[in-house]
Motif scaffolding. Sequence first.
Motif, PDB file in Angstrom:
ATOM      1  N   VAL A 132       0.860  -1.183   0.000  1.00  0.00           N
ATOM      2  CA  VAL A 132       0.000   0.000   0.000  1.00  0.00           C
ATOM      3  C   VAL A 132       0.894   1.230   0.000  1.00  0.00           C
ATOM      4  O   VAL A 132       2.048   1.176   0.417  1.00  0.00           O
ATOM      5  N   CYS A 133       0.352   2.335  -0.497  1.00  0.00           N
ATOM      6  CA  CYS A 133       1.124   3.574  -0.565  1.00  0.00           C
ATOM      7  C   CYS A 133       0.255   4.720  -0.072  1.00  0.00           C
ATOM      8  O   CYS A 133      -0.967   4.712  -0.244  1.00  0.00           O
ATOM      9  N   SER A 134       0.891   5.708   0.526  1.00  0.00           N
ATOM     10  CA  SER A 134       0.158   6.855   1.061  1.00  0.00           C
ATOM     11  C   SER A 134      -0.568   7.634  -0.024  1.00  0.00           C
ATOM     12  O   SER A 134      -1.484   8.406   0.267  1.00  0.00           O
ATOM     13  N   CYS A 135      -0.196   7.439  -1.295  1.00  0.00           N
ATOM     14  CA  CYS A 135      -0.873   8.132  -2.399  1.00  0.00           C
ATOM     15  C   CYS A 135      -2.202   7.469  -2.761  1.00  0.00           C
ATOM     16  O   CYS A 135      -2.956   7.987  -3.578  1.00  0.00           O
ATOM     17  N   GLY A 136      -2.490   6.310  -2.157  1.00  0.00           N
ATOM     18  CA  GLY A 136      -3.735   5.591  -2.447  1.00  0.00           C
ATOM     19  C   GLY A 136      -3.555   4.374  -3.328  1.00  0.00           C
ATOM     20  O   GLY A 136      -4.494   3.581  -3.494  1.00  0.00           O
ATOM     21  N   TRP A 137      -2.355   4.192  -3.881  1.00  0.00           N
ATOM     22  CA  TRP A 137      -2.089   3.026  -4.725  1.00  0.00           C
ATOM     23  C   TRP A 137      -2.046   1.758  -3.879  1.00  0.00           C
ATOM     24  O   TRP A 137      -1.565   1.759  -2.748  1.00  0.00           O
ATOM     25  N   ASN A 138      -2.557   0.656  -4.431  1.00  0.00           N
ATOM     26  CA  ASN A 138      -2.475  -0.658  -3.797  1.00  0.00           C
ATOM     27  C   ASN A 138      -1.867  -1.655  -4.769  1.00  0.00           C
ATOM     28  O   ASN A 138      -2.165  -1.624  -5.967  1.00  0.00           O
ATOM     29  N   GLY A 139      -1.050  -2.534  -4.254  1.00  0.00           N
ATOM     30  CA  GLY A 139      -0.391  -3.533  -5.087  1.00  0.00           C
ATOM     31  C   GLY A 139      -1.191  -4.819  -5.215  1.00  0.00           C
ATOM     32  O   GLY A 139      -2.329  -4.933  -4.744  1.00  0.00           O
ATOM     33  N   THR A 140      -0.581  -5.798  -5.832  1.00  0.00           N
ATOM     34  CA  THR A 140      -1.182  -7.113  -6.043  1.00  0.00           C
ATOM     35  C   THR A 140      -1.361  -7.841  -4.713  1.00  0.00           C
ATOM     36  O   THR A 140      -0.529  -7.726  -3.812  1.00  0.00           O
ATOM     37  N   GLU A 141      -2.438  -8.598  -4.591  1.00  0.00           N
ATOM     38  CA  GLU A 141      -2.667  -9.399  -3.390  1.00  0.00           C
ATOM     39  C   GLU A 141      -1.771 -10.641  -3.408  1.00  0.00           C
ATOM     40  O   GLU A 141      -1.672 -11.330  -4.418  1.00  0.00           O
ATOM     41  N   HIS A 142      -1.147 -10.911  -2.271  1.00  0.00           N
ATOM     42  CA  HIS A 142      -0.333 -12.117  -2.098  1.00  0.00           C
ATOM     43  C   HIS A 142      -1.005 -12.943  -0.992  1.00  0.00           C
ATOM     44  O   HIS A 142      -0.932 -12.594   0.189  1.00  0.00           O
ATOM     45  N   ARG A 143      -1.677 -14.025  -1.405  1.00  0.00           N
ATOM     46  CA  ARG A 143      -2.479 -14.813  -0.477  1.00  0.00           C
ATOM     47  C   ARG A 143      -1.599 -15.568   0.526  1.00  0.00           C
ATOM     48  O   ARG A 143      -0.482 -15.982   0.213  1.00  0.00           O
ATOM     49  N   LEU A 144      -2.127 -15.749   1.720  1.00  0.00           N
ATOM     50  CA  LEU A 144      -1.460 -16.515   2.774  1.00  0.00           C
ATOM     51  C   LEU A 144      -2.175 -17.855   2.934  1.00  0.00           C
ATOM     52  O   LEU A 144      -3.398 -17.877   3.115  1.00  0.00           O
ATOM     53  N   ASP A 145      -1.429 -18.941   2.874  1.00  0.00           N
ATOM     54  CA  ASP A 145      -1.989 -20.279   3.005  1.00  0.00           C
ATOM     55  C   ASP A 145      -1.848 -20.720   4.464  1.00  0.00           C
ATOM     56  O   ASP A 145      -0.791 -21.178   4.890  1.00  0.00           O
ATOM     57  N   TRP A 146      -2.930 -20.598   5.223  1.00  0.00           N
ATOM     58  CA  TRP A 146      -2.840 -20.902   6.651  1.00  0.00           C
ATOM     59  C   TRP A 146      -2.745 -22.394   6.921  1.00  0.00           C
ATOM     60  O   TRP A 146      -2.274 -22.804   7.989  1.00  0.00           O
ATOM     61  N   ASP A 147      -3.178 -23.229   5.976  1.00  0.00           N
ATOM     62  CA  ASP A 147      -2.964 -24.667   6.141  1.00  0.00           C
ATOM     63  C   ASP A 147      -1.473 -24.977   6.136  1.00  0.00           C
ATOM     64  O   ASP A 147      -0.996 -25.849   6.866  1.00  0.00           O
ATOM     65  N   GLU A 148      -0.748 -24.249   5.313  1.00  0.00           N
ATOM     66  CA  GLU A 148       0.708 -24.434   5.244  1.00  0.00           C
ATOM     67  C   GLU A 148       1.418 -23.713   6.383  1.00  0.00           C
ATOM     68  O   GLU A 148       2.410 -24.213   6.931  1.00  0.00           O
TER      69      GLU A 148
END
Length: 201
Positions: free
Chosen positions: A68-84
């Motif tokens: 995330v950026c203070s200018c309002g830009w958001n990047g790609t989602e990187h999923r978290l695998d909680w089973d792993e």
Amino acid sequence: MGERESWTTEEFGASHEGAVGVLLADGTVPGPVFFQMNSGGGGQSVSQWSVYDGHFAHVPRAAALRAVCSCGWNGTEHRLDWDEIGDQELAKAGALAADACLEDWDEHTVTVENSAVPLPETVTGLLAQLAGEIERLAKSSPLAAVRAARRLEVTAAQVGYWPAHDARRDVTAEQAAAALGLNEDAARKLMARLGRWSPYC
């Protein structure tokens, strides 16, 4: 916003302050997590991505990380695998996803730099050469390097005065901000400092 690790560049500063942001399973952004002090007096609000592990009732569990950026830009989602992830500490198990967020934000700042008003190669070359000369001077005479850096500050103030006034007359605050890669407040304060007028005029 609670305390969290953030990133900035020398040129763009707080206008493009990046961090690892958290998304929950429903796609929402969680608020800061408040940790009570053991002594019972006060506490601390934290937004660092690694605290969102769901281990406590008042702490939600992150489903994904993104830059995330203070200018309002958001990047790609990187999923978290909680089973792993299992019982591993999120700070360790999510480190690769957090590193990917930093890389995404780095790419964002490159885009910002490329969208700013371009500088002639002669100017960028001279600035790089001057920086190198001062760094070399610092090895033999730190005080001389300090004086050179001070002269550079003085020169910058002198050569920036009239361009700041001309730009103030010719362009809007929004146009100036876009050209400088800054938010409007930072661009206004920069122009005011160089032009030597009050930023609150």
